[in-house]
Structures are given as structure tokens and as C-alpha cells.
Scaffold this active site. Structure first.
Site, PDB file in Angstrom:
ATOM      1  N   GLU A  83       0.834  -1.215   0.000  1.00  0.00           N
ATOM      2  CA  GLU A  83       0.000   0.000   0.000  1.00  0.00           C
ATOM      3  C   GLU A  83       0.863   1.257   0.000  1.00  0.00           C
ATOM      4  O   GLU A  83       1.736   1.410   0.861  1.00  0.00           O
ATOM      5  CB  GLU A  83      -0.900  -0.020   1.248  1.00  0.00           C
ATOM      6  CG  GLU A  83      -1.888   1.123   1.266  1.00  0.00           C
ATOM      7  CD  GLU A  83      -2.871   1.020   2.437  1.00  0.00           C
ATOM      8  OE1 GLU A  83      -3.249  -0.104   2.819  1.00  0.00           O
ATOM      9  OE2 GLU A  83      -3.259   2.076   2.962  1.00  0.00           O
ATOM     10  N   LYS A 258      -7.193  -0.650  11.742  1.00  0.00           N
ATOM     11  CA  LYS A 258      -6.598  -1.135  10.487  1.00  0.00           C
ATOM     12  C   LYS A 258      -5.332  -0.341  10.202  1.00  0.00           C
ATOM     13  O   LYS A 258      -4.312  -0.879   9.771  1.00  0.00           O
ATOM     14  CB  LYS A 258      -7.612  -1.005   9.347  1.00  0.00           C
ATOM     15  CG  LYS A 258      -7.210  -1.733   8.075  1.00  0.00           C
ATOM     16  CD  LYS A 258      -6.384  -0.921   7.121  1.00  0.00           C
ATOM     17  CE  LYS A 258      -6.081  -1.689   5.837  1.00  0.00           C
ATOM     18  NZ  LYS A 258      -5.299  -0.909   4.882  1.00  0.00           N
ATOM     19  N   ASP A 274       3.816 -14.674  12.165  1.00  0.00           N
ATOM     20  CA  ASP A 274       2.458 -15.051  11.768  1.00  0.00           C
ATOM     21  C   ASP A 274       1.538 -13.852  11.979  1.00  0.00           C
ATOM     22  O   ASP A 274       1.060 -13.599  13.082  1.00  0.00           O
ATOM     23  CB  ASP A 274       2.022 -16.247  12.639  1.00  0.00           C
ATOM     24  CG  ASP A 274       0.625 -16.724  12.306  1.00  0.00           C
ATOM     25  OD1 ASP A 274      -0.113 -16.001  11.600  1.00  0.00           O
ATOM     26  OD2 ASP A 274       0.269 -17.822  12.767  1.00  0.00           O
ATOM     27  N   HIS A 372      -1.501   9.684  -1.642  1.00  0.00           N
ATOM     28  CA  HIS A 372      -1.775   8.669  -2.661  1.00  0.00           C
ATOM     29  C   HIS A 372      -1.752   9.310  -4.041  1.00  0.00           C
ATOM     30  O   HIS A 372      -1.276   8.736  -4.998  1.00  0.00           O
ATOM     31  CB  HIS A 372      -3.156   8.043  -2.427  1.00  0.00           C
ATOM     32  CG  HIS A 372      -3.188   7.139  -1.241  1.00  0.00           C
ATOM     33  ND1 HIS A 372      -3.841   5.942  -1.238  1.00  0.00           N
ATOM     34  CD2 HIS A 372      -2.633   7.246  -0.027  1.00  0.00           C
ATOM     35  CE1 HIS A 372      -3.684   5.363  -0.064  1.00  0.00           C
ATOM     36  NE2 HIS A 372      -2.963   6.145   0.687  1.00  0.00           N
TER      37      HIS A 372
HETATM   38  C1  MEV Z   1      -5.587   2.901   5.246  1.00  0.00           C
HETATM   39  O1  MEV Z   1      -4.867   1.741   4.941  1.00  0.00           O
HETATM   40  C2  MEV Z   1      -5.546   3.149   6.755  1.00  0.00           C
HETATM   41  C3  MEV Z   1      -6.365   4.347   7.226  1.00  0.00           C
HETATM   42  O2  MEV Z   1      -7.691   4.206   6.753  1.00  0.00           O
HETATM   43  C4  MEV Z   1      -6.329   4.349   8.742  1.00  0.00           C
HETATM   44  C5  MEV Z   1      -7.244   5.375   9.369  1.00  0.00           C
HETATM   45  O3  MEV Z   1      -8.251   5.785   8.755  1.00  0.00           O
HETATM   46  O4  MEV Z   1      -6.967   5.748  10.518  1.00  0.00           O
HETATM   47  C6  MEV Z   1      -5.849   5.630   6.677  1.00  0.00           C
END
Ligand code: MEV
Length: 716
Positions: A83, A258, A274, A372
Site C-alpha cells: 500500500e 486497520k 504469523d 496517494h
Molecule cells: C488505510 O490503509 C488506513 C487508514 O484508513 C487508517 C485510518 O483511517 O486511521 C488511513
């Protein structure tokens, strides 16, 4: 370990980054060479021993985030991730924390839980009483399963018993065996203990063994990490607000977490851990209070600083079979600079917190798409074949326009190229590409090379009026040229080049020729080509020790040449009727000519007869290729280039990446394709009658930079 701050790391090429890591002691020479040659990756044959039904291996980028200090220790973060923006975000966050003292992480205990579930127990209370009474005996029996773990200072520390009620009212006993697995992840270890001890536990319960396996909710190995940031109030408050929202909104908490796992997973994969286990544990812990919550918390400290804290279960390993099976994992561990599993867990927690910060900071300011967008615009400009000269300007305009499309990039590039055309250089020079005979030429044989016309332009400017060229490796050559030509102070030189350096394309000689010519014309020194060539040869000696003289000669005269050097350089100009249909493509690794030539010499010592036979054959190829070139017989010339590549592979100067590039070029229609120059990285050259665009496109879409002989075809 040396400092993990490596200034300008992102601006270096891949090979230079590897050099920088070696120089600072983060990487040893053997691992550096593995990375350079792509030999760190898992072989399909090894993969076949790891899982079932293997048909190949799958690759992802391996990157480094520098700047980390955790508990006063310097760390780099190796990251396997596809990413964009994650590595850049982490690097930025670590640099900010570094200025405020680094991360502090703690881990009170590090135990893995093995579970044995027993069902069909008639009297649960009596069973638990019997289990408690047998506690010491159970611990002893469990420890007997892995005596070597005990010797290493690990082992079963305790066994706990829990009563569980199932949905239908039945009861199950869960025995938790708490194991110190030392530096191992410990999954196999704990599963073996569970399986060994389960019958005794079931017997004590007078019940039946239902399950016997570790738990991934590793809440007996909780990591806490804290960092402080000095930030503008508006962004600080935005981050705190984002944290508060995540605390009450599980939808947001999932995305928040995430972002944390982006960093932790990338480090886990890079160190052979893992990551599914880590993910499972993290999310189970996030939901431990009955509602899914963020794993980190951001607030304003007493002095107005932003404080971030993370609490997360982590039980990675730094030793064990699954780590050693993958050569890349041991390189990842070395790069991380951790000396124990706990240090790795502490680094992981810091990475999670820093990654979370980077995401929240972007969300609280420009938004996540801006970073991005930049990467996307670069990739679009690259696909559009925008030349180096206007590349950055095209990217900036694409972003400003918001219309990031290939056709738009071409349109902007055409406009910028045109407006720059009045900018006439004071000196120009050619690069060179060897079609046949490299390495053999070191042993007095013929080689055939053609120029890359107008590859380097030099402009003389007032000293201080323009920034000097950002090419430290040429500073000495520039000084030599100024000295030889008696250039008085007050003059500087600016360079525009479509040749990458250290790629086997004669960039250093072309720089020297272009610069010498620029001073010659600007200061009206009256040097002829022979004198220019001689100055450039002096510069080449400075750069390469004992150069053959061919690079400066082609850079100066810009004509195809058959040459040999048996003590003195002999050259024969070859006349060609048209521009050759050639595509050059650069690999991701720079070649180190001196080392590669030395390696060939060593191997020749061991197999002199065979190597000399190879060189004799190359000599014949160069002569036959020259005749084919003169007749413009590209099919024949291509065939000879393919044979030459085979011979270069035989003397071990090719790399897996160069082989892949050659295969791509041939599959796209090239009549011939081979590595060019010393090899061990560097470039390939493909002869592409009627298919220059197809071959360029095929190589570009596999991520390789291409250079055409015709400047109008120059591609990024
Ligand atoms: C993207 O991989 C992760 C984010 O969505 C985390 C977040 O929103 O805090 C940018």
C-alpha cells in the site's frame, strides 16, 4: 547499532540504499549481495516444503522505515507492504517522535496461552478442585514435554482453570497453560504441550477432551507504548477528536485499528512472523469489553503536547523453524536490530502507534488522498513516457489540475518540452551501450558498442546563480576539468542527463565530455575533439582506475565502434545507415563494475581454459555482429546478441532481474536482448526492429525505466 536516522534515504536508488545500510552496519555484505541479486526471496522448491500444492511464490515490496528509537534503542523497520504512503507515513512519524525523545514501550510478562477444553464433565466444581490440587504435578508433566525449553529459561509458568457455559446451558472447563516460549513464537511448542497434557486434564475432570490448541488472544503478553509529539494545535486537536470518535464508534474504530495494523503486519511479515495470529489477537483484545474499541488513545498532555498510547497483545518470535525457512525473514530481523522477541514486540507496538499517528495526522490535515495522489501521478507520468527533464513538473501539474490521466500527462509534457527547447546546452555528449563483447574486452578481445546520442547536456552558469549539480560523485571530475582548462572561479556547471549513473551506460564519461565541451564553448578555449576526449579520459581514470578508454571515445565521437584494448585502445568506426532500433532498460540494481570484473577474474583463474573459450567465442560474435550491423541485418545481429547474453550468463554476471528483463524484451518481439556492460545489475539492451514501442511498453509496464536511442523516444 548505529543511528537509524539515514538522511535522504528515500532519494537514493535501491542499490544506494543497500550501500547506505551496509555502511552503517545494519546489513552485512552477504545479505546485501542477496538483496542486490534478488537471492533473498523464497525459492519455489523451498516453498514446496512449507505448504501444500505449491505452484510458485508471490512477491511484495520490502521497504525500510528509518528513524525509530524505542526505549533508547535505534531500530529500522523492515516492511513488507503493497500500500502506498504507509512507509512514508511511518518514517515521518518516527522522525517526529525522535525529536521528542523516542518511544517508550513496556511488556510486564510475555506468556503464550495453551488451551485444553474438556466437555462432558458431570461435576464441574469437583473437577476444578481436583485440577487445582494437581496443579504442580500438571506443570511438571507439561514441562517434561519440552525439556530444552526449560534449559533455555522458558517453560510452563502456571495453569489456570475457567468454567464456561455454552449456549445450551452445558458446561466446559478451559484449562489455560501459561508458557514462556522465550524468543520463539511458540505455536508448535504450546500445541504439543496441550496435546500431551490434555488426557491427564480430561482424566482429572472425568470428562472428554474437546479441543487442545493455543489461544491467539495473547493477553498475557500485553505491550504498552507511549509517544509524545510537538504539533500545531489545530492538527493536535484534530487527532484527539479522531481518537475520541473511534472510542465510541466501532465503525471508525475498525478503520483506526486497520491503520495500526498496516504497520504491525508489514513488520510481522518482514520478520517472518504469523501476522494472522497477531491480527486475531489484536481484534479480539479490541473487543474484550463487549464492544469493539480502538487499540490506541490520543490526548493532550499537561504541557499542551500530543500524547499517544497503545495497548495491544503481541507475541512475535525471533527464532524458530518458520523464520529460518525464509531467507528474507532473517534479513528483516537483522535490519530491525532486535536482539530478543520482546524487543521485537516493543518495536511492533511503537510501529503501530506511529502508523496510527501518520494516518490520523493526514486525516486531520490534508486528507489521506493527497499522498496517494502524488504516487498515482508519478505512476501515470511514468506510463505516459514523460522524460526525466520535465517529470517532476508534469507530476506537480497533474496534481494541481486534479485530472491525473495518461493523455493529460502527455499533453503537459509536450508543452513543457517545447518551452524548454530554447534552452540550448553549451556542451553535449553521448552515452554508450555495448552490443557485444563486454568482459571479453578485458582480455584483449573485440567488443561492439553504439552511442546513446545527446544523452548528457551541460550548461555553464555563473557560480552561485543556479544550484550546482546534485552529483557529488562528479565533483572531483568537475574540479579536474576546471583545473585542466584553467577555468577561473566564478563559473559553475549545470547538467541535464537522460542517463542514470552506474548502469553500464557510460554516464561518467558522458558527463566529463559534456562538461569539458561546455567550458570549451562558453570560454572559447578552442579545444578539438581529441583534446576533449583526452580530458574526459583523465576523468575516467579518476572514476574507474584503469578505464579502457572506450566510454570517453564514444561519448566524444558519438559513432558506433568496434574496439579492442590489448594494452592500447584500437577503435574502428562503423558506419550505419540509420538510427538503430534499440531499447535500453535499467534494472533496479546498479552494477559495481570493479567488483564484477574482479569476480570474473577470480572464476577465470579456476577455469581458465573454459573462460578463455567463452571470450574467444565472444570475440567472434563481435566481429560477426559488426558485419551484420554494417548490413543492417538486425535478425542476425539480434541472434548474436542472444548468444552473447548466454555466454555472459555462463560467466555468472547476470542476475535474476536481468534474466527477467531479457525474457520480457524477447517476448515483446525483440530480435535480440542481452545484459549490457558489466552486469550484476545495470541495464539490458534489446534490438527491436519494428517493435521499439512494444518492447519499451512491455518493460515499462513491468516497472523498468527505458531509454531509447532517439531522444524523442526517451521514456521514464
Ligand atoms: C488505510 O490503509 C488506513 C487508514 O484508513 C487508517 C485510518 O483511517 O486511521 C488511513
Amino acid at each position: 547499532m548505529s543511528e537509524s536516522r539515514i538522511k535522504g534515504f528515500h532519494k537514493l536508488g535501491i542499490s544506494e540504499r543497500i550501500d547506505a545500510l551496509v555502511k552503517r552496519g545494519w546489513l552485512n555484505d552477504a545479505d546485501a549481495e542477496r538483496l542486490r541479486q534478488g537471492r533473498h526471496a523464497l525459492l519455489a522448491s523451498s516453498a514446496d516444503r512449507m505448504v501444500e500444492n505449491v505452484v510458485g511464490v508471490f512477491s511484495l515490496p520490502l521497504a525500510i522505515a528509518p528513524n525509530f528509537i524505542v526505549n533508547g534503542r535505534e531500530h529500522l523497520v523492515p516492511m513488507v507492504i503493497e500500500e502506498p504512503s504507509v512507509v512514508a507515513g511511518l518514517t515521518m512519524a518516527a522522525a517526529l517522535v525522535r525529536n521528542c525523545g523516542g518511544f517508550s514501550a513496556t511488556c510486564d510478562e510475555s506468556l503464550l496461552i495453551g488451551q485444553v477444553h474438556v466437555s462432558d464433565v458431570e461435576d464441574i466444581d469437583a473437577a476444578i478442585e481436583r485440577l487445582l490440587a494437581a496443579g504442580e504435578q500438571l506443570i511438571e508433566e507439561s514441562n517434561g514435554v519440552h525439556p530444552r525449553l526449560l534449559e533455555r529459561g522458558g517453560g510452563v509458568r502456571d495453569i489456570e482453570f475457567h468454567r464456561l457455559e455454552l449456549g445450551d446451558g452445558r458446561h466446559v472447563i478451559a484449562a489455560h497453560i501459561l508458557v514462556d516460549t522465550c524468543d520463539a513464537m511458540g505455536a508448535n511448542l504450546v500445541n504439543t504441550i496441550c496435546e500431551a497434557i490434555a488426557p491427564t486434564i480430561a482424566e482429572l475432570c472425568a470428562g472428554r477432551v474437546a479441543l487442545r490448541i493455543l489461544s491467539n488472544l495473547v493477553d498475557r503478553s500485553i505491550l504498552r507504548c507511549r509517544a509524545v509529539f510537538d504539533l500545531a494545535e489545530e492538527i493536535r486537536d484534530g487527532i484527539v477528536l479522531a481518537s475520541d470518535i473511534a472510542a465510541v464508534d466501532p465503525y471508525r474504530a475498525a478503520t483506526h485499528n486497520k491503520g495500526i495494523m498496516n504497520g504491525i503486519d508489514a513488520l510481522a511479515v518482514a520478520t517472518g512472523n504469523d501476522w494472522r495470529a497477531i491480527e486475531a489477537g489484536a481484534h479480539a483484545y479490541a473487543a474484550r469489553e463487549g464492544r469493539y474499541k480502538p487499540l490506541s488513545h490520543w490526548f493532550v498532555g499537561a504541557d499542551g503536547e500530543l500524547v499517544g498510547e497503545i495497548e495491544i497483545p503481541l507475541k512475535p518470535g525471533t527464532v524458530g523453524g518458520s523464520l529460518t525457512a525464509n531467507p528474507a525473514a532473517s534479513i528483516g530481523l537483522a535490519l530491525a536490530g532486535v536482539s530478543s522477541a520482546i524487543e521485537l514486540a516493543e518495536l511492533m507496538a511503537a510501529v503501530g502507534l506511529a502508523q496510527n499517528f501518520a494516518a490520523l495526522r493526514a486525516l486531520a490535515s490534508t486528507g489521506i488522498q493527497a499522498g496517494h495522489m502524488k504516487l498515482h501521478a508519478r505512476s501515470v507520468a511514468s506510463s505516459a513516457g514523460v522524460s526525466d527533464k520535465v517529470f517532476d513538473a508534469v507530476v506537480d501539474e497533474l496534481i494541481a489540475d486534479g485530472d491525473v490521466k495518461v493523455w493529460k500527462a502527455r499533453e503537459i509534457a509536450a508543452r513543457l518540452d517545447e518551452s524548454g527547447s530554447a534552452d540550448t546546452p553549451d556542451g553535449i555528449a553521448a552515452g554508450k551501450v555495448i552490443l557485444l563483447g563486454e568482459h571479453a574486452v578485458v582480455y584483449g578481445k573485440h567488443a561492439l558498442a553504439v552511442p546513446v546520442p545527446d544523452a548528457v547536456s551541460a550548461f555553464v552558469v555563473e557560480a552561485g546563480a543556479e544550484p550546482s549539480p546534485n552529483i557529488p560523485e562528479f565533483e572531483a571530475a568537475i574540479a579536474l576539468i576546471k583545473n585542466r582548462l584553467d577555468v577561473v572561479d566564478g563559473h559553475d556547471v549545470r547538467i541535464r542527463s537522460r542517463l542514470p549513473v552506474a548502469m553500464g551506460l557510460g554516464a561518467s564519461a558522458a558527463f566529463a565530455v559534456a562538461i569539458t565541451r561546455a567550458f570549451n564553448s562558453k570560454l572559447k578555449l578552442g579545444l578539438d575533439d581529441e583534446a576533449v576526449n583526452e580530458v574526459a579520459f583523465e576523468c575516467e581514470k579518476l572514476a574507474h582506475g584503469t578505464p579502457s578508454g572506450i566510454d570517453n571515445t564514444i561519448a566524444t565521437y558519438a559513432v558506433p565502434m568496434l574496439f579492442r584494448n590489448d594494452g592500447v585502445l584500437e577503435t574502428k568506426e562503423i558506419s550505419v545507415a540509420e538510427q538503430l532500433p534499440i531499447v535500453i532498460a535499467c534494472s533496479s540494481q546498479t552494477g559495481r563494475t570493479r567488483d564484477i570484473v574482479a569476480g570474473v577474474r577470480e572464476r577465470r583463474e579456476l577455469a581458465t581454459e573454459q573462460y578463455d573459450a567463452v571470450f574467444a567465442q565472444m570475440d567472434a560474435l563481435s566481429l560477426a555482429g559488426t558485419a551484420a550491423l554494417e548490413r543492417a541485418d538486425y535478425d542476425e545481429l539480434g541472434r548474436l546478441m542472444n548468444i552473447c547474453h548466454g555466454l555472459l550468463t555462463a560467466i555468472e554476471v547476470s542476475t535474476p532481474e536481468l534474466e527477467a528483463m531479457v525474457a520480457i524484451a524477447r517476448a515483446a518481439g525483440a530480435a535480440g536482448a542481452k545484459l549490457t556492460g558489466a552486469g550484476g545489475g545495470g541495464s539490458i539492451v534489446a534490438l527491436c526492429p519494428g517493435c521499439v514501442d512494444d518492447v519499451s511498453h512491455a518493460l515499462q509496464s513491468s516497472g523498468f525505466r527505458t531509454i531509447g536511442l532517439d531522444e524523442r523516444r526517451a521514456r521514464h
